[in-house]
Scaffold this motif. Structure first.
Motif, short mmCIF file in Angstrom:
data_model
loop_
_atom_site.label_atom_id
_atom_site.label_comp_id
_atom_site.label_asym_id
_atom_site.label_seq_id
_atom_site.Cartn_x
_atom_site.Cartn_y
_atom_site.Cartn_z
N ARG A 253 -3.96 -36.22 -34.84
CA ARG A 253 -4.14 -35.22 -33.84
C ARG A 253 -3.26 -35.75 -32.53
O ARG A 253 -3.83 -35.70 -31.53
CB ARG A 253 -5.59 -35.16 -33.59
N ARG A 380 -2.94 -28.28 -37.83
CA ARG A 380 -3.36 -29.16 -36.96
C ARG A 380 -4.21 -28.53 -35.76
O ARG A 380 -3.85 -27.61 -35.31
CB ARG A 380 -2.28 -29.94 -36.52
N TYR A 382 -5.92 -30.20 -32.56
CA TYR A 382 -5.68 -31.58 -31.61
C TYR A 382 -6.99 -31.97 -31.20
O TYR A 382 -7.24 -33.06 -30.80
CB TYR A 382 -4.68 -31.43 -30.36
N GLY A 383 -7.88 -31.09 -31.27
CA GLY A 383 -9.30 -31.35 -31.10
C GLY A 383 -9.94 -31.44 -29.77
O GLY A 383 -9.20 -31.31 -28.70
N ARG A 384 -11.28 -31.86 -29.85
CA ARG A 384 -11.91 -31.86 -28.54
C ARG A 384 -11.62 -33.46 -28.27
O ARG A 384 -10.68 -34.30 -28.76
CB ARG A 384 -13.30 -31.65 -28.79
N LEU A 385 -12.24 -33.98 -27.34
CA LEU A 385 -11.79 -35.27 -26.76
C LEU A 385 -12.49 -36.37 -27.83
O LEU A 385 -12.35 -37.71 -27.35
CB LEU A 385 -12.56 -35.51 -25.42
N SER A 386 -12.76 -36.03 -29.09
CA SER A 386 -13.24 -37.12 -29.99
C SER A 386 -12.07 -38.10 -30.29
O SER A 386 -10.88 -37.75 -30.48
CB SER A 386 -13.77 -36.46 -31.25
#
Lengths: 386, 258
Positions: A253, A380, A382-386
């Motif tokens: 990510r 893909r 890139y997601g949350r702040l995880s």
């Protein structure tokens, strides 16, 4: 829009994750506790039927929607499930060893996933890098190095040897690059067998992991309960797997993962947009071998005795078939497929002798009918702040 | 206007085949230059040499007075030349956004700490780039902007071409090579796409475009100057009318009456 009645079956949100994890845990306990071949077969068939029903109906969509929208809950649930299994089987050496094997193999295949799944660098010698980690840990702890540095050194040496092997791999491409890694896998075993210094064909003993004065090779008693020494190893394996998983997922990510994808997709087009092909191949190969080497080092300590036969060419093929089965590029797929490939022949002894035959048939079947694997990689996020 | 890209004595041989034969040509800043010629006349080879994919057998390519003949594709991209490909070379399993970001390589931060550990600052960078890509797509086709997170493989041909154009333009190149944008599309789609690209180019008067195209109608509508290649040599150059009036061009490109 058509209404999907089955979409309401799963409780959404974190509660859904807990529910699914509990069901998975219950099934795993039953399956791992079973010792007779008939119940094992019954559990296997009922489990596969459930999966099949989910795959054919819309159930799998709602499951994957629940998982992807509650990712951090799902991660925690899965970690806790593994932790619960380790504690439930606290005095069962055999099952604990099986769990530990799954976790180190999964870590190694996550490394292979970075190489082949993300970047498209073919590696037919994954088990050799796993073995380099094992032998480095064995030799360095025999030379007096403490466990933790020996473990880390296992990963580092595997990564460095990989960089040397990469020189001919980068100068070739396609089938030729594959041949270079195959040759390395074959040479590696022979090299170990003819060198008495490495214990020759008989192999060598490996000193146990010792952290902060805690010897991992001793059983222990806590609150009057007997704990197998494998509990400690399994906890170490779980920690390694969780760290490797988080690392590999963050890699995907990020712009680094994007560049690796660009290399796999089309090297020429990538180069025309500034993607440095060699740089990403080197990065992926090194990261992958580092993970394989770390996993191998921990595995050697858990096994206490290693020989060249543990790291032969068929084992590299086994790692590759896990990746193919699980789904190129999908990290959850890697874990799922490792469970299949490691557990089923162990529990279902009847097929033990034929397991390579069955793997081969399975891989052929997958390539022909489901080339994306059991869990195809998703676009893909890139997601949350995880 | 000053010369942006020029080549002198450019020759490219593949074994016995001479794809470019001591070609001299120049692209001026602000040009929309059409590169025409029959199949195998060396048009795409010229793009490949100028973008560093091939190293020419002899001759020189200058970009902004700097010799780029021996530079790698990566270096040439960083200097400000971007391109599209004849056969769409997108990554079909990656999303629209991912494909555009591959073109934005030189503006992305590849620091390991930034990418893997400082996820908060990475996500801020990601959001900025997402907004940038979305507004570019919106300018081309508002419907496409909504599909930014879908794999490119789900798009139709004109939307794929649009994504390719965005990938090439996102890094704000000084010079854009378009290799046969009409391939695989209808006349109407080609016309729409070219209008969109020209709208981009008009926003910046220094923006320079070189276009390979077989459809003479596209060349007539879009270019201010044409160069005709044949057997790797420059046959003639000038505006559309003068080039098409040339008897050699009519013979080589449009065919002779039987």
């Amino acid at each position: 829009m058509r209404h999907h009645p089955s979409r309401d079956l799963i409780i959404p949100g974190p509660a859904g994750c807990v529910l699914m994890a509990t069901a998975l845990l219950a099934w795993s306990i039953l399956f791992l506790k079973a010792e007779e071949q008939i119940p094992i077969l019954v559990y296997m068939i009922s489990g596969s039927l459930l999966v099949l029903v989910a795959a054919l109906s819309d159930l799998h969509k709602s499951i994957s929607a629940t998982i992807s929208s509650n990712e951090s809950s799902w991660d925690k649930c899965m970690t806790l499930t593994l932790l619960a299994l380790i504690l439930i089987f606290h005095d069962d050496h055999y099952t604990l060893f099986l769990l530990g094997t799954i976790m180190v193999y999964a870590t190694a295949v996550l490394g292979l996933n970075v190489q082949l799944g993300y970047t498209g660098v073919i590696n037919f010698s994954a088990a050799s890098f796993f073995g380099i980690g094992s032998y480095t840990a064995a030799m360095s702890s025999a030379a007096g190095l403490p466990s933790l540095p020996a473990l880390l050194l296992g990963g580092i040496v595997a990564a460095l040897v990989g960089c040397v092997l990469l020189l001919p791999v980068l100068r070739t491409s396609g089938h030729y690059a594959a041949l270079v890694t195959m040759a390395f896998a074959l040479l590696f075993r022979v090299f170990l067998e003819v060198n008495e210094w490495f214990g020759g064909p008989q192999g060598i003993a490996v000193a146990p992991l010792t952290l902060f004065g805690l010897d991992f090779s001793q059983d222990m008693q806590l609150w009057g309960i007997e704990f197998s020494f494998y509990v400690k190893y399994d906890l170490a394996c779980l920690l390694l797997l969780v760290l490797a998983f988080g690392f590999v997922r963050r890699l995907e990510r990020s712009w680094l993962g994007l560049s690796m994808d660009a290399v796999r997709c089309d090297e020429t087009a990538g180069a025309c947009f500034g993607v440095d092909i060699a740089r990403w191949k080197i990065t992926a190969f090194t990261v992958g071998n580092l993970l394989s080497g770390l996993a191998g080092a921990l595995y050697a300590m858990m096994l206490a005795y290693i020989s060249p036969a543990n790291f032969a060419f068929p084992d590299s093929l086994l790692f590759l078939s896990i990746l193919l089965l699980g789904g190129m590029g999908n990290n959850w797929g890697v874990i799922l497929a490792t469970v299949f490939v490691v557990v089923i022949p162990e529990k279902f002894q009847v097929i033990q002798e034929y397991r390579y035959l069955i793997y081969a048939a399975l891989v052929l079947f997958m390539i022909l009918y489901r080339p994306m694997g059991l869990l195809p990689r998703k676009a893909r996020n890139y997601g949350r702040l995880s | 206007m000053s010369v942006l890209l020029s080549c002198t004595g450019l020759t490219m041989r593949f074994g016995g085949l001479t794809a470019l034969d001591s070609l001299d040509m120049a692209v001026e800043e602000g040009d929309v230059l059409g590169l025409v010629g029959p199949n195998g006349s060396g048009k795409t080879t010229f793009f490949n040499v100028a973008t560093g994919i091939y190293r020419p057998s002899s001759g020189k390519v200058l970009f902004q007075d700097e010799d780029i003949t021996a530079k790698s594709p990566q270096e040439i991209y960083r200097m400000g030349i971007a391109r599209t490909f004849q056969r769409s070379r997108l990554c079909l399993d990656l999303t629209v956004f991912d494909n555009i970001m591959i073109g934005n390589h030189k503006n992305l931060d590849f620091g390991i700490i930034h990418n893997l550990f400082k996820r908060r600052s990475f996500m801020a960078e990601y959001e900025d780039n997402l907004e940038k890509a979305r507004s570019m797509l919106h300018a081309l086709n508002p419907a496409l902007a909504k599909r930014i997170h879908q794999p490119v493989g789900l798009l139709n041909m004109i939307d794929r071409r649009r994504v390719e154009v965005c990938r090439a333009l996102v890094s704000k190149p000084k010079l854009l090579f378009l290799d046969e944008p009409s391939a695989g599309m209808t006349h109407d789609e080609t016309r729409r796409l070219m209008d969109e690209v020209l709208a981009f180019s008009r926003a910046d008067e220094k923006f320079t475009l070189v276009l390979i195209e077989h459809e003479m109608e596209v060349i007539r509508r879009t270019t201010n100057r044409c160069i005709v290649l044949n057997f790797g040599r420059k046959l003639c150059e000038g505006d559309y009318e003068s080039v098409t009036a040339d008897p050699f061009v009519q013979e080589a490109y449009l065919g002779t009456d039987l």
